[in-house]
Design an enzyme around this catalytic site. Structure first.
Site, PDB file in Angstrom:
ATOM      1  N   ARG A  64      10.320  -9.838   4.713  1.00 41.38           N
ATOM      2  CA  ARG A  64      10.003  -9.265   6.222  1.00 41.38           C
ATOM      3  C   ARG A  64      11.235 -10.040   6.698  1.00 41.38           C
ATOM      4  O   ARG A  64      11.134 -11.748   6.823  1.00 41.38           O
ATOM      5  CB  ARG A  64       8.453  -9.561   7.259  1.00 41.38           C
ATOM      6  N   CYS A  91       0.773  -1.362   0.133  1.00 41.50           N
ATOM      7  CA  CYS A  91       0.163  -0.175  -0.048  1.00 41.50           C
ATOM      8  C   CYS A  91       0.696   1.092   0.165  1.00 41.50           C
ATOM      9  O   CYS A  91       0.506   2.508  -0.376  1.00 41.50           O
ATOM     10  CB  CYS A  91      -1.079  -0.024   1.007  1.00 41.50           C
TER      11      CYS A  91
END
Lengths: 498, 498
Positions: free
Chosen positions: B331, B301
């Site tokens: 991540r 996003c």
């Protein structure tokens, strides 16, 4: 080639009393080696206190550094038990390697770990004060190869790439002569950024790129029987060491680093500074980020080869036909970025094939049929095919034999009307197809039950397909060929920005 | 709050002759400010040679550092022309800020740029010898906020996440109780690596993951009218500064660095060393690689919001419904990696929606319907929905108001039979759905013609869908629900390795 090595053995005790024995051992050892290399000659230069100074000469069939390491073992085992005498260290004072090049170097040469003297075609590599460990690692031969390769590359530098036309389509009248990227940017279909050489595809441009993907899958890869795999986007250095990419183009990677820690306390000051200054304190960041140990995908094939590392492939599974359509590739461009066709980040479907020489030669024919079908019947392009220097040879810093046509690369080039006249302007390489022999098969120790394996790949760059098509056919679907309209006949509405 | 600032103005000349005038100017300036802040008091402490020493006190409505900067302007303009007198520099010797916290800190506090004294709930921030530039940058208020937030977070640390059940399916008997990743690895469908927390999906596992993608597109995103965009996989720091990610989770990124140069000569030694040693010389690499300026996509996003930065969206285009299905997320997990469900690299389709509050509340209902359809009718899962602490608030280091249900996050959790009994084991969060209010809308200055905008997102993690489904339904297609079999009823053959 001539190798001269001078070394000093330091013993755990005085060797005064065993000089004769030592001389005999060295002499016997030398005689033993003569079977392997007639030129090898070990000479005792001096014996003093606990030090034995020797020199080893050879013309290179058997390397003096290997002789030295063996001699150490021989002395250790013979004198260890008998005289309770050990070798405390060996010091290599000087190691000089003389050899001739095919051609005289065109400019200065350097090589790590050695001084280098060049006289015409003659090279002396002079290594001083090197460690036993260094000799063990077998750097010497790679240093010699490096010097030779550097001179070869000096001769190839600036030479034009090998290029030989194989096939060309008929002329096609282009719909327009505009640069499709510029026009898409004007219409808001496409936005530059957020960093250099990257693009944001709004729904209109994304729809075109994704149509190229569907056509590649439906018209090329599925009919040829390829299966999809999904690989990591992060390529650890050890893979690029094996493929040669890390020595081939280290200036073109986007490097990846892990945090040195996830410990919240260690990050506290960085977080605090960021919250207060709303800027990135690079010095503080540096403390908590490790050095790079990987890069973003450059080409997809290295990780695919890694996945077969050490494996034996069943004969029934040959030829292996797989592709990755998930990772995003990044290449650092120092300049020359242009539109979506020359970028730092792009989307490529990469089919990789592993099989026998004959299987791959057959596959190449079938690939060419499928590509011709797409470029002639669906895109209706003006394009051509040419043999070029195998890319992997360039990438590994080596320029290959131009005569091979079993292995090698075919470039597919499209006329780009916005760049000028078809005869004078540079065409866009929008597809390639390579058979790479056993280079990667060997690098990753991949085997079949019986067959000798070769491999190859054929990167389908979606941005390249897109620009080749749009540069000739425009961005108005009403001008697109019917074959393409079957896949996409309408640009999505997108989001209206005022 | 109490602010005490001591500063010395150094003039370009002696100010002995204009003491009275200076006193009057300072006094008039103070009187002028009293309209804005009754507490503000500027005192001349000393005048000597070319130096004017003052202190400024306020209770904080109007900040002394702003008063100081304005006073400098006032003196400069009044005395510059009249007496040819300039202010050469201002030095802030001490700036002390006193304020009370709601709660006593639970452990030691630190904040950059200041000493900090805490007595019960009372805090003194003491800044010494700071620059005019520092005051201009408005760090002071952020430092006060930071101290308050740190204490708030001390109280929230270790508290359980807010969790409130909204809906749950009926119990379903699982087909098996095995860990699907382990079983797929055993069968060779999946291979760990090439680096930690990453996976290589061979054709069998890739087919399942890609089926999840098709289901998400066909059953959720297309029926809801979402359009695809393609964004960059490399997120520059300036975007994460705006979203707060860089201060929220700097220990979880994979950092990206560009080469410092593409100059072949500068890379020559690195290349030579690599060729000789077949290892990576990190010290040599460090010289040619820049410090990180970006990271690999963490969530999609931020870049989508960036693409609307400063834009005004047409009312007709509301709600904006777009998704990215191209970037690969990374991540850094310090530990707790497990199977394909807790990894360093994963594949997520991220729909983002921007519209009015009412449009997004309606959309949330429709999303829930589509997700229920997929999870009940196609996957036939045992699962539940719960309100949880909005993730972005945690990510930004802030814990939010628990009463809001217009904005906030719904987690979708699936029972994982291999982890144990349904009542006692941890369920897998395999989907979420958030409405985030105007946080990112404001951060990127996004506007509509008339409407107030909100936004949200709903990451569809393909690995999470895959494990939730396989953990309950097994990896044998004959046990799969009919709804799923319509999408995939056969595992591809793959490549046989011996």
């Amino acid at each position: 080639m001539k190798f001269n090595l001078s070394s000093i053995f330091t013993f755990s005790n005085d060797i005064f009393l065993i000089i004769k024995e030592l001389e005999k051992t060295v002499s016997d050892f030398n005689i033993g080696l003569l079977e392997k290399d007639k030129s090898i000659k070990i000479t005792i230069k001096n014996i003093k206190e606990n030090k034995l100074e020797i020199s080893i000469f050879s013309e290179g069939v058997f390397r003096p550094h290997n002789a030295l390491l063996q001699l150490k073992n021989t002395i250790s085992s013979e004198f260890g038990k008998k005289h309770h005498l050990g070798i405390r260290s060996i010091k290599i004072e000087n190691y000089t390697i003389d050899f001739d090049l095919d051609k005289e170097p065109l400019k200065e040469l350097t090589v790590p770990f050695a001084k280098i003297k060049v006289t015409d075609k003659h090279v002396s590599l002079i290594l001083e004060d090197i460690s036993e460990e260094f000799l063990r690692r077998n750097y010497i031969d790679r240093m010699i190869t490096l010097v030779k390769d550097k001179v070869d590359n000096q001769y190839y530098e600036g030479k034009e790439e090998f290029w030989k036309l194989i096939w060309e389509s008929e002329h096609k009248d282009p719909v327009w002569t505009k640069d499709p990227t510029e026009e898409m940017v004007k219409k808001g279909w496409l936005k530059q950024g957020p960093s250099k050489g990257k693009w944001f595809y709004r729904p209109q441009a994304a729809a075109i790129l994704k149509t190229m993907e569907r056509i590649a899958l439906e018209e090329v890869l599925k009919p040829l029987g390829f299966q999809e795999i999904i690989e990591s986007n992060v390529v650890p250095f050890d893979i690029w060491l094996k493929t040669g990419h890390l020595e081939g183009m280290p200036g073109e990677f986007y490097y990846v680093s892990e945090p040195a820690t996830r410990d919240v306390e260690k990050w506290e000051r960085f977080v605090d500074l960021t919250k207060i200054t709303k800027e990135v304190d690079l010095e503080e960041l540096k403390k908590n980020v490790a050095l790079p140990n990987a890069g973003i995908c450059y080409a997809q094939c290295p990780v695919i080869y890694w996945s077969f590392k050490g494996a034996t492939i069943s004969e029934e599974s040959l030829p292996v036909l797989i592709y990755d359509n998930t990772t995003v590739s990044a290449r650092y461009e120092s300049g020359g970025r242009h539109g979506i066709e020359r970028v730092d980040e792009f989307h490529r479907i990469e089919p990789v094939y592993i099989g026998t020489r004959q299987q791959l030669l057959n596959l190449r024919e079938k690939f060419n049929e499928r590509y011709k079908h797409v470029f002639n019947n669906i895109f209706e392009l003006e394009w051509r095919m040419a043999w070029v220097t195998p890319w992997y040879m360039q990438q590994a810093g080596k320029i290959g034999d131009r005569s091979m046509q079993d292995t090698g690369t075919i470039d597919f080039e499209a006329y780009m009307p916005y760049r000028g006249e078809r005869e004078k302007s540079e065409w866009l390489e929008f597809q390639n197809l390579s058979i790479l022999g056993d280079k990667y098969i060997k690098a990753f120790n991949i085997k079949a039950q019986k067959s000798e394996l070769w491999s190859g790949c054929s990167g389908i760059g979606l941005e390249r397909w897109t620009t080749a098509f749009l540069a000739q056919k425009g961005i108005d679907p009403k001008n697109w060929p019917d074959g393409f309209k079957k896949y996409l006949d309408k640009i999505p509405e997108g989001i209206e920005l005022l």
